[in-house]
Design an enzyme around this catalytic site. Structure first.
Site, mmCIF file in Angstrom:
data_model
loop_
_atom_site.group_PDB
_atom_site.id
_atom_site.type_symbol
_atom_site.label_atom_id
_atom_site.label_comp_id
_atom_site.label_asym_id
_atom_site.label_seq_id
_atom_site.Cartn_x
_atom_site.Cartn_y
_atom_site.Cartn_z
ATOM 1 N NE ARG A 1 -3.328 -2.394 2.745
ATOM 2 C CZ ARG A 1 -3.185 -3.480 3.458
ATOM 3 N NH1 ARG A 1 -1.941 -3.585 4.013
ATOM 4 N NH2 ARG A 1 -3.912 -4.262 3.561
ATOM 5 C CE LYS B 1 -6.551 -0.910 4.574
ATOM 6 N NZ LYS B 1 -7.926 -1.036 3.867
ATOM 7 C CG HIS C 1 -4.496 0.696 -3.955
ATOM 8 N ND1 HIS C 1 -3.703 0.557 -2.720
ATOM 9 C CD2 HIS C 1 -5.504 -0.187 -3.921
ATOM 10 C CE1 HIS C 1 -4.575 -0.257 -1.987
ATOM 11 N NE2 HIS C 1 -5.508 -0.823 -2.782
ATOM 12 N NE ARG D 1 -3.171 -3.763 -1.273
ATOM 13 C CZ ARG D 1 -2.762 -4.425 -0.287
ATOM 14 N NH1 ARG D 1 -1.296 -4.504 -0.418
ATOM 15 N NH2 ARG D 1 -3.207 -5.130 0.468
ATOM 16 C CG HIS E 1 -5.819 -9.042 1.368
ATOM 17 N ND1 HIS E 1 -5.969 -9.414 0.048
ATOM 18 C CD2 HIS E 1 -5.971 -7.568 1.303
ATOM 19 C CE1 HIS E 1 -5.961 -8.399 -0.834
ATOM 20 N NE2 HIS E 1 -5.906 -7.343 -0.104
ATOM 21 C CE1 TYR F 1 -6.422 -6.567 -6.211
ATOM 22 C CE2 TYR F 1 -6.816 -7.824 -4.352
ATOM 23 C CZ TYR F 1 -6.641 -6.662 -5.136
ATOM 24 O OH TYR F 1 -6.492 -5.187 -4.288
#
Length: 329
Positions: free
Chosen positions: A185, A209, A276, A279, A302, A311
């Site tokens: 990110r 995150k 992004h 990514r 994730h 994806y």
């Protein structure tokens, strides 16, 4: 403040005297004595209610303690302050109807954006209900709109090569290669320092995150262009990527976004390319090339494989290849 106290006393005396017979002057005197130690302030109809504002601050403070990322905190704060300015009610008086009316004004937004706003409100009201600040959650029966089922936008191999070819400065090419090779990110790359890079393993650890740490890896191409960029620097800054002009300092989020846009505009892709997208491209191309989805999930950071699954959209060529390879004839 004194005027508000007197107004409240007058309204209370008037309200009670309509229901039961009372000595108005005696009641006024007793209420004046009782409220003398309180600071009463009337909330006008066009003002945000301080009760809701205080609860929003309490909720955000809790989220910060839980380790919510700074950018997410800013986003939640903006959404909840916007809501508070619109509703202007005590928290316990807010209804599901109020929330529906609030969301209805954003009919121009995509369903995914509306869903995000509702997610923030559900999180807020769910938390303050759990803390028993209010008795019922007005969002409990509100369902998020169905999101558009679209694969995240990514670059084709040809577009990626075109971007590589039009990079003019060592920093431009290094940024492009690092973002693509690691799948990180923007905030994760922006926070990196030179000493974070392990040259032997061609890897580094980033904080993602939820304050979660993970290891990501560089390609030979990314390491080559990163070294080439670092060799051009004569500063003593610790940041991996710094500004082009003095005084040298860590490059900001907006500056990185502008850098990607400048590169992309040289081949007419300014509307499509941003950090992004690298990514998305990393995830799509690696999965298309046969990578294990659990490995890609961990590389991307994730928490759920369902997020990574978005994806896993095979190209037509890959579909034909898989059909030919695995069909039992």
């Amino acid at each position: 403040m004194q005027k508000s106290n007197e107004q409240l006393i007058t309204e209370l005396v008037g309200f009670v005297s309509e229901m039961v017979p009372v000595n108005v002057e005696d009641m006024r005197g007793k209420l004046s004595g009782l409220l003398s130690t309180y600071a009463v302030e009337k909330v006008e109809d066009d003002e945000t209610h301080p009760d809701l504002t205080d609860n929003v601050k309490l909720y955000l403070a809790n989220k910060k303690l839980e380790g919510m990322a700074l950018n997410s905190l800013k986003s939640y704060k903006y959404e909840l302050n916007t809501f508070s300015s619109f509703v202007k009610k005590r928290t316990e008086d807010i209804t599901a109807g109020d929330i529906r009316i609030y969301l209805a004004q954003f009919e121009h937004l995509k369903l995914s954006s509306l869903s995000k706003k509702l997610t923030v409100l559900k999180s807020f009201f769910g938390w303050i209900t759990g803390e028993e600040i209010i008795l019922r959650d007005p969002t409990s029966r509100l369902k998020a709109p169905k999101k558009e089922q679209r694969a995240p936008k990514s670059l084709s191999i040809e577009e990626l090569e075109m971007l590589r070819e039009v990079c003019k400065l060592p920093r431009e090419r290094a940024m492009l290669e690092v973002f693509y090779a690691t799948g990180c990110r923007l905030s994760e790359i922006q926070a990196l320092n030179k000493d974070d890079i392990n040259l032997q393993s061609m890897s580094c650890r980033v904080i993602g995150k939820g304050n979660k740490e993970r290891e990501v890896f560089f390609s030979f191409k990314a390491m080559y262009h990163l070294r080439k960029y670092l060799m051009t620097r004569t500063d003593d800054q610790e940041a991996l990527f710094i500004t082009l002009r003095k005084p040298y300092r860590r490059v900001g989020h907006r500056a990185i976004q502008r850098e990607f846009k400048r590169i992309a505009e040289r081949i007419g892709l300014g509307h499509k390319v941003h950090p992004h997208v690298c990514r998305h491209t990393f995830a799509t191309l690696t999965l298309n090339n046969g990578a294990d989805i659990v490995a890609v999930q961990q590389l991307l950071g994730h928490s759920s494989p369902a997020t990574t699954q978005t994806y896993a959209i095979l190209s037509d060529e890959r579909k034909r290849e898989q059909h030919k390879k695995y069909l039992v004839q």
